[in-house]
Write a protein that holds these residues in place. Structure first.
Motif, PDB file in Angstrom:
ATOM      1  N   UNK A  84       0.814  -1.206   0.000  1.00  0.00           N
ATOM      2  CA  UNK A  84       0.000   0.000   0.000  1.00  0.00           C
ATOM      3  C   UNK A  84       0.852   1.262   0.000  1.00  0.00           C
ATOM      4  N   UNK A  85       2.159   1.088   0.034  1.00  0.00           N
ATOM      5  CA  UNK A  85       3.088   2.216  -0.034  1.00  0.00           C
ATOM      6  C   UNK A  85       3.750   2.163  -1.404  1.00  0.00           C
ATOM      7  N   UNK A  86       3.487   3.195  -2.203  1.00  0.00           N
ATOM      8  CA  UNK A  86       3.868   3.166  -3.610  1.00  0.00           C
ATOM      9  C   UNK A  86       4.625   4.448  -3.952  1.00  0.00           C
ATOM     10  N   UNK A  87       5.772   4.330  -4.609  1.00  0.00           N
ATOM     11  CA  UNK A  87       6.461   5.541  -5.074  1.00  0.00           C
ATOM     12  C   UNK A  87       5.572   6.298  -6.061  1.00  0.00           C
ATOM     13  N   UNK A  88       5.588   7.608  -5.995  1.00  0.00           N
ATOM     14  CA  UNK A  88       4.733   8.403  -6.865  1.00  0.00           C
ATOM     15  C   UNK A  88       5.064   8.174  -8.334  1.00  0.00           C
ATOM     16  N   UNK A 108     -12.488  -0.369  -4.517  1.00  0.00           N
ATOM     17  CA  UNK A 108     -13.028  -1.722  -4.486  1.00  0.00           C
ATOM     18  C   UNK A 108     -12.705  -2.504  -3.233  1.00  0.00           C
ATOM     19  N   UNK A 109     -11.456  -2.453  -2.811  1.00  0.00           N
ATOM     20  CA  UNK A 109     -11.021  -3.265  -1.671  1.00  0.00           C
ATOM     21  C   UNK A 109     -10.945  -2.464  -0.380  1.00  0.00           C
ATOM     22  N   UNK A 110     -11.168  -1.169  -0.461  1.00  0.00           N
ATOM     23  CA  UNK A 110     -11.097  -0.349   0.741  1.00  0.00           C
ATOM     24  C   UNK A 110      -9.681  -0.084   1.209  1.00  0.00           C
ATOM     25  N   UNK A 111      -8.720  -0.379   0.350  1.00  0.00           N
ATOM     26  CA  UNK A 111      -7.320  -0.140   0.714  1.00  0.00           C
ATOM     27  C   UNK A 111      -7.009   1.347   0.588  1.00  0.00           C
ATOM     28  N   UNK A 112      -6.148   1.838   1.437  1.00  0.00           N
ATOM     29  CA  UNK A 112      -5.650   3.194   1.308  1.00  0.00           C
ATOM     30  C   UNK A 112      -4.202   3.090   0.862  1.00  0.00           C
ATOM     31  N   UNK A 113      -3.784   3.988   0.019  1.00  0.00           N
ATOM     32  CA  UNK A 113      -2.431   3.960  -0.523  1.00  0.00           C
ATOM     33  C   UNK A 113      -1.676   5.207  -0.100  1.00  0.00           C
ATOM     34  N   UNK A 114      -0.446   5.016   0.307  1.00  0.00           N
ATOM     35  CA  UNK A 114       0.448   6.123   0.615  1.00  0.00           C
ATOM     36  C   UNK A 114       1.420   6.233  -0.555  1.00  0.00           C
ATOM     37  N   UNK A 115       1.451   7.408  -1.173  1.00  0.00           N
ATOM     38  CA  UNK A 115       2.376   7.633  -2.268  1.00  0.00           C
ATOM     39  C   UNK A 115       3.592   8.365  -1.715  1.00  0.00           C
ATOM     40  N   UNK A 116       4.760   7.885  -2.084  1.00  0.00           N
ATOM     41  CA  UNK A 116       5.992   8.461  -1.561  1.00  0.00           C
ATOM     42  C   UNK A 116       6.708   9.261  -2.638  1.00  0.00           C
ATOM     43  N   UNK A 117       7.481  10.217  -2.187  1.00  0.00           N
ATOM     44  CA  UNK A 117       8.326  11.028  -3.070  1.00  0.00           C
ATOM     45  C   UNK A 117       9.685  11.097  -2.403  1.00  0.00           C
ATOM     46  N   UNK A 118      10.690  10.649  -3.107  1.00  0.00           N
ATOM     47  CA  UNK A 118      12.054  10.594  -2.569  1.00  0.00           C
ATOM     48  C   UNK A 118      12.105   9.777  -1.277  1.00  0.00           C
TER      49      UNK A 118
END
Length: 97
Positions: A7-11, A27-37
């Motif tokens: 759920x942690x994805x580079x931008x 759909x799955x109710x997942x939350x995603x954290x997008x990372x930068x550097x």
């Protein structure tokens, strides 16, 4: 909700997978954290959850105001008061800081 490593994805990766990630969020109710550097940057959250979070925030603000009003009423009823001049001075002092 617990975040999983997926759920942690580079931008930079999210740009290519935005539709897929959005479907997982909705759909799955997942939350995603997008990372930068390598650091947290933004989150993908279902819009309905975001509306719910905002409603909770507004409700919390209302409860805080109610608690402050109750405390003020308690102080008035117990005789803890200040004169208008003292109040104006305290307000003036607080804006000077």
């Amino acid at each position: 909700m617990n975040l999983r490593s997926r759920d942690i994805v580079p931008i930079s990766e999210a740009r290519a997978r935005l539709t897929e990630l959005a479907e997982e969020v909705v759909g799955a109710g997942a939350e995603k954290i997008l990372t930068k550097n390598g650091s947290s940057f933004v989150a993908l959250v279902d819009a309905r959850k975001l509306d719910y979070y905002h409603a909770l925030e507004a409700e919390h603000a209302g409860l805080v105001l109610l608690q402050e009003a109750e405390e003020g009423l308690r102080q008035v009823l117990s005789g803890e008061r200040v004169s208008a001049a003292e109040l104006m001075q305290a307000l003036a002092d607080s804006t000077d800081q």
